[in-house]
Scaffold this active site. Sequence first.
Site: not given
Length: 529
Positions: A403, A408
Amino acid sequence: MRFIFIVLAFLTFNACKSTKAESAFAFAENPVIAHRGAWKALNLPQNSIASLKHAIELGCTGSEFDVRMTSDNVLVVNHDPDYNGLFIEETTYSELSKHKLSNGEVLPTLRDYLLAGMENNPGTGLVCEIKPSKTEGRNVLMAEKVLELVDELKAEKYISYYISFSYELLKRIIEINPNAKTQYLDGSKSPETLRDDGVSGLDYAIHIFKRKPEWIESAKAHNLKLNAWTVNKAEDLDLLLANGFDYITTDEPELLFERIRNSATYNTDYELVWSDEFNYNGKPDATKWTYSYGFIANEEKQYYTDSLKNARVENGHLIIEAHKEKLANKDFNNPNLKPWAQYKKEIDSAQYSSARLTTEGLAEWKYGRIEVSAKLPKGRGMWPAIWMLSEDRKELGWPESGEIDIMEHVGYDNDTIHGTIHTKAYNHLKGTQKGKTIFIDRPNDTFHVFAIEWTPEKIDFLLDGVVYNHIANEHKTTAEWPFDKKFHLILNVAVGGMWGGRQGIDESIFPQRMTVDYVRVFQQKSKDQ
Ligand code: MG
């Protein structure tokens, strides 16, 4: 004998010297066309010889100017049809020249302008716009007279190209001199038509390219030069650089040079292979994006939908918006859920809606530079993300499949963004994920560019062009580096959950949105494709 030798040597030396001087001019290798010269920063008059000289000093590849013709058929350089209240077409040059430009210059004739442009000029081409006339026959006459003068002054190699809003005039130029480079300004003709008529490029208003992005590709396919006017905003300059425009016509040449220096893609082998500029309205483009539905993971509280309320394109942006609203949970009491997803069946309805868009199944990439320009939602409980999962994640399972979290952000820590990889060896379940954070200024009301540069050797995480996390391929196993395969992109706005909800959810903040200006994927021509 000796005398003859000296004379020969002298002649040879001078021949070499003059050849050298002649060949010293070559168009500078940049796309910067100063619109009416480089006038703005120094407050010079537009279309003045001083503004041309400054464009040459800056090293622009071209300096544009506007040509008109007086009543006594003198070609002059001026933008407007009138000059000091006198109509140029109806006034003689001697009348016009009684009035000086604001810097004391005499209204330049085209002859003076071309001569100035041929002097001490290592690489700034002359971009000659011929302004159309409403008088029958005058367009063609101006075309002829301009070419005659260029020929007489031996200025042809200094002319980058001729531009005009008059198609008739451009066609006359091509008729007289099939080698002359021309670009059409009006924006109404397709690249195919221009190519068929022998026009060598298109110089259209930037809004035309935003409305018809397909013309960019088709111009390249037809070997037409791409140019846009008059592009003064950083974000628009970036867009054209990303799309590999040959020229950009601007009132802000200094700013364009700065954008070129900061453009990681302009000076490299990268080319744009996929993008969404969101220059349309309504649902996100179904050829580029699909949706996730319902509850997904991480004990997040939002229920994902494909409704316009949660994901839509408007005003040139993709909006992903979280709302506080009650929605029935289709997975309530679903007996088929995997053990890790049990929480999805425990409640009969969700309290929040949002959207998660992905390119999965539509576009996936191995290596490249991925840039997303976005503004982030604000408030405790928000958890927006721009991230990537691999094509084989269903077979391999997470985190083995890998990933890449390009960005974020959790609302309770508004000034920070995070860039992270998760792999079998490095993941948050073990607390070994490889992430770094960086301070971000005004994430909610300013667009920032979140990017990765991903090669077989590394993944760099960038905020506004600055690398803040560097993950090197340690060349061990796929447990450390599962990144030699295709990944797709995901954009989502979560509410609450294991990380975003760690300090609760502020119920007063809704609705909250992530606004995305563009998504661009670049790959290196030679290596990644
Ligand atoms: Mg012009």
